[in-house]
Scaffold this active site. Structure first.
Site, PDB file in Angstrom:
ATOM      1  N   HIS A   1       0.855  -1.191   0.000  1.00 32.37           N
ATOM      2  CA  HIS A   1       0.000   0.000   0.000  1.00 32.37           C
ATOM      3  C   HIS A   1       0.892   1.242   0.000  1.00 32.37           C
ATOM      4  O   HIS A   1       1.955   1.249   0.605  1.00 32.37           O
ATOM      5  CB  HIS A   1      -0.892   0.029   1.257  1.00 32.37           C
ATOM      6  CG  HIS A   1      -2.043   0.952   1.123  1.00 32.37           C
ATOM      7  ND1 HIS A   1      -1.951   2.299   1.372  1.00 32.37           N
ATOM      8  CD2 HIS A   1      -3.309   0.729   0.708  1.00 32.37           C
ATOM      9  CE1 HIS A   1      -3.118   2.859   1.155  1.00 32.37           C
ATOM     10  NE2 HIS A   1      -3.958   1.944   0.748  1.00 32.37           N
TER      11      HIS A   1
ATOM     12  N   ASP B   1      -7.989  -5.075  -0.198  1.00 30.88           N
ATOM     13  CA  ASP B   1      -8.479  -5.940  -1.288  1.00 30.88           C
ATOM     14  C   ASP B   1      -8.134  -7.406  -1.099  1.00 30.88           C
ATOM     15  O   ASP B   1      -8.589  -8.246  -1.892  1.00 30.88           O
ATOM     16  CB  ASP B   1      -7.897  -5.438  -2.618  1.00 30.88           C
ATOM     17  CG  ASP B   1      -8.454  -4.071  -2.975  1.00 30.88           C
ATOM     18  OD1 ASP B   1      -7.670  -3.150  -3.236  1.00 30.88           O
ATOM     19  OD2 ASP B   1      -9.694  -3.932  -2.929  1.00 30.88           O
TER      20      ASP B   1
HETATM   21  C1  SDX Z   1      -6.137   0.213  -3.021  1.00 31.03           C
HETATM   22  O1  SDX Z   1      -4.236   4.665  -2.032  1.00 31.03           O
HETATM   23  C2  SDX Z   1      -5.207   4.085  -1.454  1.00 31.03           C
HETATM   24  O2  SDX Z   1      -5.644   4.468  -0.384  1.00 31.03           O
HETATM   25  C3  SDX Z   1      -5.820   2.911  -2.214  1.00 31.03           C
HETATM   26  C4  SDX Z   1      -6.865   2.080  -1.489  1.00 31.03           C
HETATM   27  C5  SDX Z   1      -8.123   2.882  -1.222  1.00 31.03           C
HETATM   28  O3  SDX Z   1      -8.839   2.539  -0.266  1.00 31.03           O
HETATM   29  O4  SDX Z   1      -8.435   3.792  -2.045  1.00 31.03           O
HETATM   30  O5  SDX Z   1      -6.342   1.628  -0.243  1.00 31.03           O
HETATM   31  C6  SDX Z   1      -7.292   0.868  -2.324  1.00 31.03           C
HETATM   32  O6  SDX Z   1      -5.859   0.564  -4.135  1.00 31.03           O
HETATM   33  C7  SDX Z   1      -5.325  -0.801  -2.281  1.00 31.03           C
HETATM   34  C8  SDX Z   1      -4.100  -1.331  -3.112  1.00 31.03           C
HETATM   35  C9  SDX Z   1      -4.605  -2.435  -4.041  1.00 31.03           C
HETATM   36  N1  SDX Z   1      -3.527  -2.813  -5.013  1.00 31.03           N
HETATM   37  C10 SDX Z   1      -2.935  -4.021  -4.935  1.00 31.03           C
HETATM   38  O7  SDX Z   1      -3.143  -4.857  -4.058  1.00 31.03           O
HETATM   39  C11 SDX Z   1      -1.966  -4.299  -6.080  1.00 31.03           C
HETATM   40  C12 SDX Z   1      -0.649  -4.879  -5.526  1.00 31.03           C
HETATM   41  N2  SDX Z   1       0.048  -3.796  -4.792  1.00 31.03           N
HETATM   42  C13 SDX Z   1       0.996  -3.017  -5.503  1.00 31.03           C
HETATM   43  O8  SDX Z   1       0.889  -2.904  -6.865  1.00 31.03           O
HETATM   44  C14 SDX Z   1       1.539  -1.817  -4.723  1.00 31.03           C
HETATM   45  O9  SDX Z   1       1.817  -2.258  -3.458  1.00 31.03           O
HETATM   46  C15 SDX Z   1       0.691  -0.558  -4.662  1.00 31.03           C
HETATM   47  C16 SDX Z   1       0.274  -0.097  -6.014  1.00 31.03           C
HETATM   48  C17 SDX Z   1      -0.516  -0.774  -3.814  1.00 31.03           C
HETATM   49  C18 SDX Z   1       1.552   0.522  -4.009  1.00 31.03           C
HETATM   50  O10 SDX Z   1       2.565   0.792  -4.890  1.00 31.03           O
HETATM   51  P1  SDX Z   1       3.704   1.889  -4.541  1.00 31.03           P
HETATM   52  O11 SDX Z   1       3.400   2.618  -3.283  1.00 31.03           O
HETATM   53  O12 SDX Z   1       3.958   2.673  -5.782  1.00 31.03           O
HETATM   54  O13 SDX Z   1       4.920   0.990  -4.200  1.00 31.03           O
HETATM   55  P2  SDX Z   1       5.942   0.402  -5.276  1.00 31.03           P
HETATM   56  O14 SDX Z   1       5.174  -0.170  -6.439  1.00 31.03           O
HETATM   57  O15 SDX Z   1       6.990   1.416  -5.536  1.00 31.03           O
HETATM   58  O16 SDX Z   1       6.550  -0.835  -4.456  1.00 31.03           O
HETATM   59  C19 SDX Z   1       7.635  -0.649  -3.536  1.00 31.03           C
HETATM   60  C20 SDX Z   1       8.401  -1.959  -3.595  1.00 31.03           C
HETATM   61  C21 SDX Z   1       8.831  -2.328  -5.015  1.00 31.03           C
HETATM   62  O17 SDX Z   1       9.983  -3.151  -4.919  1.00 31.03           O
HETATM   63  P3  SDX Z   1      11.452  -2.416  -5.142  1.00 31.03           P
HETATM   64  O18 SDX Z   1      11.395  -1.772  -6.522  1.00 31.03           O
HETATM   65  O19 SDX Z   1      11.603  -1.413  -4.012  1.00 31.03           O
HETATM   66  O20 SDX Z   1      12.440  -3.559  -5.062  1.00 31.03           O
HETATM   67  O21 SDX Z   1       7.568  -3.050  -3.153  1.00 31.03           O
HETATM   68  C22 SDX Z   1       7.366  -3.962  -4.235  1.00 31.03           C
HETATM   69  C23 SDX Z   1       7.723  -3.225  -5.505  1.00 31.03           C
HETATM   70  O22 SDX Z   1       8.153  -4.128  -6.512  1.00 31.03           O
HETATM   71  N3  SDX Z   1       5.960  -4.335  -4.201  1.00 31.03           N
HETATM   72  C24 SDX Z   1       5.490  -5.576  -4.398  1.00 31.03           C
HETATM   73  C25 SDX Z   1       4.098  -5.477  -4.215  1.00 31.03           C
HETATM   74  N4  SDX Z   1       3.782  -4.202  -3.935  1.00 31.03           N
HETATM   75  C26 SDX Z   1       4.921  -3.502  -3.938  1.00 31.03           C
HETATM   76  N5  SDX Z   1       6.104  -6.732  -4.698  1.00 31.03           N
HETATM   77  C27 SDX Z   1       5.311  -7.827  -4.826  1.00 31.03           C
HETATM   78  N6  SDX Z   1       3.961  -7.811  -4.652  1.00 31.03           N
HETATM   79  C28 SDX Z   1       3.327  -6.650  -4.366  1.00 31.03           C
HETATM   80  N7  SDX Z   1       2.006  -6.619  -4.209  1.00 31.03           N
END
Ligand code: SDX
Length: 428
Positions: free
Chosen positions: A307, A364
Site C-alpha cells: 500500500h 483488497d
Molecule cells: C487500493 O491509495 C489508497 O488508499 C488505495 C486504497 C483505497 O482505499 O483507495 O487503499 C485501495 O488501491 C489498495 C491497493 C490495491 N492494489 C494491490 O493490491 C496491487 C498490488 N500492490 C501493488 O501494486 C503496490 O503495493 C501498490 C500499487 C498498492 C503501491 O505501490 P507503490 O506505493 O507505488 O509501491 P511500489 O510499487 O513502488 O513498491 C515498492 C516496492 C517495489 O519493490 P522495489 O522496486 O523497491 O524492489 O515493493 C514492491 C515493488 O516491486 N511491491 C510488491 C508489491 N507491492 C509492492 N512486490 C510484490 N507484490 C506486491 N504486491
C-alpha cells in the site's frame, strides 16, 4: 512564530512556511516556490506531495489508523451503518434519528432510473465488464438531469444531485450485472434497506421468490463502510481534479470509476481472487508464487499486498479478515481459496522481501472472499468497491468545491528535443 523550512538554491536561501494539521502532520507549503525561485518540485506518483488540506478522513500509515471525520473505522464498522457513515462523510456529522430517517427517505425516493437507460445498456455486448458499463451509466445521468451540469447551482440543487447518485448507483450496478449475464433487470424495492434492495436487484429472478439473508446484508453493509473513503487515493484525486475544472459531480464520479478500475487500485479485489484461483488450479503451491512475486523479471505481483500509505497492517484488512471467517461460518461456506490466502499471508509476513518493503495485506486481499461467499460474481467486485467509495468521492468533491480550490494543473520538467527548424517532406 510561524515555523519555516529553508531551501538553499545556489547562493540564495528561500523560506517556505510549514503548515500543521489537527493530527500534528506537517507539510512544507511550496505554493510560492516558483514565484520566488523559478523552480518547481517534481514527485512522480505524488508519493511525497499533498494536493490539498482535508477534514474528511485521517490515515496514519505507520500506525495503521483510519478515521472518518474523527471516528475510528473499527467503531464505525462495528456500530454504524453504511447510510449513517455516508451522511457522516458528506455532511460532517453522524445523523440523529430524525435526520437519518429523512436522509434515508430522500435516497429511497430516487432509486428508480430512467427507462431510457435500458436503451444504453442494450448498446453494450452482454459480456461487457460492469465497471465500463457503470461509468457510462453514471455519465449518462448528465443527460437525464441536465441541471446537474452546473456545480455552482444552489446548495439544495447540488444536494439533490448527491442524493440521486447515492440512490441510483446500486440500481445501475445491479442493471449492469443483469446485462452482463443476459437476465432481465429488477426494479428497486423501496421497502427494503439500502443493501437488501441492492441484493434483491442483483439476485432476484422472475421464476422464484428471493428473500434477502440478513447475514449477507449485514456483511455487505460492513464492507461498504470499510470502503467508504480513504483520503487522497488515486480515484479520489481523480474525482477532485475533474471537479476542479467545475465539471459536474456525475462527470467527476464517472472519471473516478475509471481510475478505481485499475488492478493496482480498486481492481485489485478482482485480481486477488483470480490470482488465488490460478494458484489453486496450479496445485496450490504458494511458495512458487511467492518466488514469482519477488522476482524482478517476473511481472507477477502478490495482488492485495502492499500500500502507498500503510506501512503496517491496513486496519480494514484486519476487520475484513475476521469478518470473512465469521460470514463463511454463518453461511456454512467452506472456500478453499480462503486457506490459500491465509497461507500466502503467513509466508509473506515472515519473508524478508515483504518485511523490508513493509508489504502487508490491504483492503483488497480478503474482501473478495466475502463477496464470493455472499454470491457476488468476481466481475462485480470492483463495482462493489465503487458503491462503497461513492460517499467518499462525493464528500471530497463537495469539500473541494466548497473550499473553492483552483483548477488542478500540475507542472512538468520538459525533456524533449530543443528548438529545431521544420524539414520539408522531400528532405526527411
Ligand atoms: C487500493 O491509495 C489508497 O488508499 C488505495 C486504497 C483505497 O482505499 O483507495 O487503499 C485501495 O488501491 C489498495 C491497493 C490495491 N492494489 C494491490 O493490491 C496491487 C498490488 N500492490 C501493488 O501494486 C503496490 O503495493 C501498490 C500499487 C498498492 C503501491 O505501490 P507503490 O506505493 O507505488 O509501491 P511500489 O510499487 O513502488 O513498491 C515498492 C516496492 C517495489 O519493490 P522495489 O522496486 O523497491 O524492489 O515493493 C514492491 C515493488 O516491486 N511491491 C510488491 C508489491 N507491492 C509492492 N512486490 C510484490 N507484490 C506486491 N504486491
Amino acid at each position: 512564530m510561524e515555523e519555516t523550512a529553508q531551501l538553499k538554491i545556489g547562493d540564495k536561501v528561500y523560506e517556505l512556511p510549514i503548515i500543521e494539521g489537527t493530527e500534528n502532520e506537517k507539510a512544507i507549503d511550496i505554493s510560492a516556490l516558483r514565484g520566488q525561485s523559478g523552480l518547481i518540485t517534481i514527485d512522480p506518483g505524488y508519493k511525497n506531495t499533498g494536493s490539498t488540506k482535508s477534514a474528511i478522513t485521517f490515515l496514519d500509515g505507520e500506525k495503521g489508523i483510519l478515521r472518518y471525520r474523527g471516528y475510528s473505522i473499527e467503531e464505525l464498522a462495528e456500530k454504524s451503518t453504511f447510510l449513517e457513515v455516508s451522511h457522516l462523510l458528506i455532511y460532517g456529522e453522524l445523523p440523529n434519528a430524525e435526520t437519518l430517517n429523512s436522509f434515508r427517505k430522500d435516497i429511497t425516493q430516487h432509486t428508480l432510473i430512467h427507462e431510457d437507460i435500458k436503451n444504453i445498456l442494450e448498446g453494450f455486448p452482454s459480456n461487457s465488464h460492469p465497471m465500463g458499463v457503470l461509468s457510462s451509466l453514471v455519465s449518462s445521468l448528465t443527460a437525464f438531469y441536465p441541471e446537474s451540469l452546473d456545480p455552482n447551482r444552489s446548495v439544495a440543487e447540488v444536494d439533490l444531485s448527491i442524493k440521486r447518485l447515492l440512490a441510483k448507483l446500486p440500481t445501475m450496478a445491479a442493471w449492469a450485472y443483469k446485462n452482463e449475464i443476459g437476465h432481465p433487470a429488477n426494479y428497486p424495492d423501496n421497502r427494503l434497506d439500502y443493501c437488501s434492495n441492492f441484493l434483491k436487484m442483483m439476485f432476484a429472478v422472475p421464476s422464484a421468490d428471493y428473500e434477502v439473508d440478513p447475514v449477507v446484508a449485514n456483511a455487505l453493509d460492513k464492507l461498504l463502510i470499510l470502503h467508504a473513503d480513504h483520503e487522497q487515493n488515486c480515484s479520489t484525486s481523480t474525482v477532485r481534479i475533474v471537479g476542479s475544472s467545475h465539471s459536474s459531480l456525475y462527470a467527476s464520479v464517472a472519471a473516478g470509476i475509471g481510475a478505481l478500475w485499475g488492478p493496482l487500485h480498486g481492481g485489485a479485489n478482482q485480481a486477488v481472487i483470480e490470482m488465488l484461483q490460478n494458484i489453486k488450479k496450479d496445485g496450490g503451491d504458494v511458495k512458487k508464487y511467492m518466488a514469482k512475486a519477488k522476482d524482478k523479471n517476473d511481472p507477477f505481483r502478490l495482488m492485495g499486498f502492499g500500500h502507498r500509505v500503510y506501512k503496517n497492517f491496513d486496519p480494514r484488512a484486519t476487520i475484513i479478515k475476521k469478518a470473512a471467517d465469521d460470514v463463511l461460518a454463518q453461511l456454512g461456506v467452506n472456500d478453499p481459496i480462503l486457506e490459500i490466502a491465509k497461507g500466502l499471508e503467513e509466508i509473506a509476513l515472515n519473508d524478508p522481501y515483504f518485511i523490508e518493503r513493509k508489504l502487508y495485506p490491504n483492503v483488497d486481499f480478503y474482501s473478495g472472499i466475502i463477496y464470493r461467499a455472499i454470491g457476488i460474481p468476481t466481475s462485480m467486485f470492483t463495482v462493489m468497491f465503487t458503491i462503497g467509495r461513492l460517499p467518499g468521492w462525493i464528500a471530497q468533491w463537495k469539500e473541494m468545491r466548497e473550499n473553492k480550490e483552483p483548477i488542478g494543473r500540475p507542472r512538468q520538467v520538459y525533456t524533449g528535443m530543443n528548438l529545431r527548424p521544420f524539414v520539408a517532406l522531400d528532405k526527411r
